[in-house]
Design a protein around this motif. Sequence first.
Motif, PDB file in Angstrom:
ATOM      1  N   PHE A 183     -13.626   9.724  15.527  1.00 21.51           N
ATOM      2  CA  PHE A 183     -12.388   9.746  14.749  1.00 21.51           C
ATOM      3  C   PHE A 183     -12.480   8.848  13.514  1.00 21.51           C
ATOM      4  N   GLY A 184     -13.113   7.688  13.639  1.00 24.97           N
ATOM      5  CA  GLY A 184     -13.200   6.754  12.520  1.00 24.97           C
ATOM      6  C   GLY A 184     -14.444   6.904  11.672  1.00 24.97           C
ATOM      7  N   TRP A 185     -15.212   7.957  11.910  1.00 29.69           N
ATOM      8  CA  TRP A 185     -16.478   8.143  11.201  1.00 29.69           C
ATOM      9  C   TRP A 185     -16.286   8.193   9.691  1.00 29.69           C
ATOM     10  N   ALA A 186     -15.356   8.980   9.215  1.00 30.81           N
ATOM     11  CA  ALA A 186     -15.151   9.138   7.772  1.00 30.81           C
ATOM     12  C   ALA A 186     -14.713   7.826   7.128  1.00 30.81           C
ATOM     13  N   ALA A 187     -13.796   7.114   7.781  1.00 30.07           N
ATOM     14  CA  ALA A 187     -13.330   5.840   7.234  1.00 30.07           C
ATOM     15  C   ALA A 187     -14.461   4.840   7.145  1.00 30.07           C
ATOM     16  N   ALA A 188     -15.287   4.770   8.185  1.00 26.60           N
ATOM     17  CA  ALA A 188     -16.390   3.818   8.193  1.00 26.60           C
ATOM     18  C   ALA A 188     -17.422   4.147   7.121  1.00 26.60           C
ATOM     19  N   ARG A 189     -17.760   5.424   6.984  1.00 25.66           N
ATOM     20  CA  ARG A 189     -18.780   5.803   5.998  1.00 25.66           C
ATOM     21  C   ARG A 189     -18.262   5.617   4.571  1.00 25.66           C
ATOM     22  N   PHE A 190     -16.992   5.935   4.347  1.00 23.71           N
ATOM     23  CA  PHE A 190     -16.436   5.786   3.000  1.00 23.71           C
ATOM     24  C   PHE A 190     -16.307   4.303   2.638  1.00 23.71           C
ATOM     25  N   ASP A 191     -15.983   3.480   3.630  1.00 24.32           N
ATOM     26  CA  ASP A 191     -15.918   2.037   3.389  1.00 24.32           C
ATOM     27  C   ASP A 191     -17.303   1.504   3.022  1.00 24.32           C
ATOM     28  N   ASP A 192     -18.328   1.990   3.708  1.00 22.90           N
ATOM     29  CA  ASP A 192     -19.698   1.594   3.361  1.00 22.90           C
ATOM     30  C   ASP A 192     -20.010   1.958   1.909  1.00 22.90           C
ATOM     31  N   LEU A 193     -19.584   3.146   1.510  1.00 24.04           N
ATOM     32  CA  LEU A 193     -19.858   3.614   0.148  1.00 24.04           C
ATOM     33  C   LEU A 193     -19.122   2.762  -0.883  1.00 24.04           C
ATOM     34  N   LEU A 194     -17.841   2.499  -0.644  1.00 22.62           N
ATOM     35  CA  LEU A 194     -17.057   1.732  -1.613  1.00 22.62           C
ATOM     36  C   LEU A 194     -17.511   0.278  -1.711  1.00 22.62           C
ATOM     37  N   ASN A 195     -18.148  -0.231  -0.662  1.00 23.08           N
ATOM     38  CA  ASN A 195     -18.608  -1.619  -0.674  1.00 23.08           C
ATOM     39  C   ASN A 195     -20.073  -1.763  -1.080  1.00 23.08           C
ATOM     40  N   LEU A 196     -20.717  -0.660  -1.353  1.00 30.09           N
ATOM     41  CA  LEU A 196     -22.145  -0.704  -1.670  1.00 30.09           C
ATOM     42  C   LEU A 196     -22.435  -1.609  -2.869  1.00 30.09           C
ATOM     43  N   ILE A 197     -21.748  -1.386  -3.959  1.00 31.50           N
ATOM     44  CA  ILE A 197     -21.958  -2.198  -5.162  1.00 31.50           C
ATOM     45  C   ILE A 197     -21.287  -3.565  -5.042  1.00 31.50           C
ATOM     46  N   PRO A 198     -20.033  -3.659  -4.598  1.00 28.93           N
ATOM     47  CA  PRO A 198     -19.393  -4.974  -4.505  1.00 28.93           C
ATOM     48  C   PRO A 198     -20.144  -5.977  -3.640  1.00 28.93           C
ATOM     49  N   ALA A 199     -20.703  -5.532  -2.523  1.00 25.57           N
ATOM     50  CA  ALA A 199     -21.422  -6.457  -1.639  1.00 25.57           C
ATOM     51  C   ALA A 199     -22.624  -7.061  -2.348  1.00 25.57           C
ATOM     52  N   ARG A 200     -23.343  -6.241  -3.081  1.00 22.08           N
ATOM     53  CA  ARG A 200     -24.529  -6.732  -3.793  1.00 22.08           C
ATOM     54  C   ARG A 200     -24.129  -7.569  -5.011  1.00 22.08           C
ATOM     55  N   LEU A 201     -23.022  -7.189  -5.647  1.00 25.91           N
ATOM     56  CA  LEU A 201     -22.511  -7.997  -6.745  1.00 25.91           C
ATOM     57  C   LEU A 201     -22.069  -9.372  -6.247  1.00 25.91           C
ATOM     58  N   THR A 202     -21.429  -9.402  -5.086  1.00 25.34           N
ATOM     59  CA  THR A 202     -21.011 -10.675  -4.496  1.00 25.34           C
ATOM     60  C   THR A 202     -22.217 -11.558  -4.207  1.00 25.34           C
ATOM     61  N   ALA A 203     -23.260 -10.964  -3.666  1.00 28.42           N
ATOM     62  CA  ALA A 203     -24.486 -11.731  -3.392  1.00 28.42           C
ATOM     63  C   ALA A 203     -25.057 -12.320  -4.676  1.00 28.42           C
ATOM     64  N   PRO A 229     -24.866  -2.717   6.645  1.00 35.57           N
ATOM     65  CA  PRO A 229     -25.578  -2.387   5.399  1.00 35.57           C
ATOM     66  C   PRO A 229     -25.037  -3.114   4.185  1.00 35.57           C
ATOM     67  N   ASN A 230     -23.834  -3.679   4.289  1.00 34.79           N
ATOM     68  CA  ASN A 230     -23.225  -4.367   3.153  1.00 34.79           C
ATOM     69  C   ASN A 230     -22.963  -5.847   3.406  1.00 34.79           C
ATOM     70  N   ALA A 231     -22.435  -6.198   4.584  1.00 31.26           N
ATOM     71  CA  ALA A 231     -22.086  -7.597   4.857  1.00 31.26           C
ATOM     72  C   ALA A 231     -23.303  -8.510   4.801  1.00 31.26           C
ATOM     73  N   GLY A 232     -24.475  -7.965   5.062  1.00 28.91           N
ATOM     74  CA  GLY A 232     -25.683  -8.783   5.029  1.00 28.91           C
ATOM     75  C   GLY A 232     -25.969  -9.389   3.676  1.00 28.91           C
ATOM     76  N   TRP A 233     -25.498  -8.759   2.611  1.00 31.06           N
ATOM     77  CA  TRP A 233     -25.809  -9.258   1.266  1.00 31.06           C
ATOM     78  C   TRP A 233     -25.089 -10.563   0.945  1.00 31.06           C
ATOM     79  N   PRO A 234     -23.759 -10.622   1.040  1.00 27.54           N
ATOM     80  CA  PRO A 234     -23.122 -11.926   0.785  1.00 27.54           C
ATOM     81  C   PRO A 234     -23.511 -12.980   1.812  1.00 27.54           C
ATOM     82  N   GLU A 235     -23.732 -12.574   3.077  1.00 29.86           N
ATOM     83  CA  GLU A 235     -24.132 -13.555   4.083  1.00 29.86           C
ATOM     84  C   GLU A 235     -25.519 -14.107   3.801  1.00 29.86           C
ATOM     85  N   ALA A 236     -26.442 -13.251   3.390  1.00 29.72           N
ATOM     86  CA  ALA A 236     -27.792 -13.723   3.067  1.00 29.72           C
ATOM     87  C   ALA A 236     -27.757 -14.665   1.878  1.00 29.72           C
TER      88      ALA A 236
END
Length: 299
Positions: A183-203, A229-236
């Motif tokens: 049920f939450g597959w679409a929300a999770a995948r779209f959240d990954d997509l929207l955070n792809l650039i911001p997570a790396r920019l934050t890092a 796939p995204n949270a690892g960037w600011p944490e690293a």
Amino acid sequence: MTLILGLLLDALMGEPRWLWSRLPHPAVLMGACVRFIDTRTNHGRNRRAKGTVAFALLCLAFIALGLVLAAIPGRVVDVVVLAVLLAQRSLVDHVRLVATALRQSLPAGRTAVAQIVGRETKTLDAPAISRAAIESAAENLSDGVIAPALWFAIGGLPGLLLYKITNTADSMIGYRTPQYAEFGWAAARFDDLLNLIPARLTALLIWLTAPRRAALPAILAEAPRHRSPNAGWPEAAMAQVLGIALSGPRTYDGQRRDYPFVNAAGRHAIGPADIDNACAVLWRTWALALLGALLLSLF
């Protein structure tokens, strides 16, 4: 200029209790919308299709709301909505409370960190509490500050509301559990997509706060070790800047998850002082984001 004013207003005001004790916070209303589609459609067969359609309709509704709000003349509505949906001041306040509580006692630290993380906290020692708080600081800097600011810069209020409803949905139904895996597959995948650039920019922004002490190649190597796939960037980036190890094993719902450490060579014996240092990094990163917004408004 609107982005600059929104960043400044959030930093100054945070989330005033006198207001949100009388009115429902927009994040609470978004959560109610997600809960509505969950209770109404998350059952029976074809849950992935149901979840995808329900989530898509929710996104369209918030884009439409953003368009309506953006049509109001002047900048006041834009600035206020942006400031309310940013979380810099509240993030720093919540993370700093963990350091304060941990200095009082171990049980107090566990209680404080339980307010900002989803893992079990009843058996955490002081280093584990500190790690949890700093990980939350790094991840929420991306999700709660840099990402919404970036999507506002790209898409105005519609872009901001689209991001926030997606992030809210992911936090509520984006789990790989029997109830939400489909049920939450679409929300999770779209959240990954929207955070792809911001997570790396934050890092990148975190690294720029202390480039001499943090090796950029190490951040690039360590980030993929994280379970996200995204949270690892600011944490690293945070781990490198502070010279500490983050992530690692933790327990959810009574089950131990042996996640690898990020920057395993960093210090493991950390405490309240490291949480304070992480809060300082949050503010330095925010200042760089503000500078970026200023340059964007000029050019």
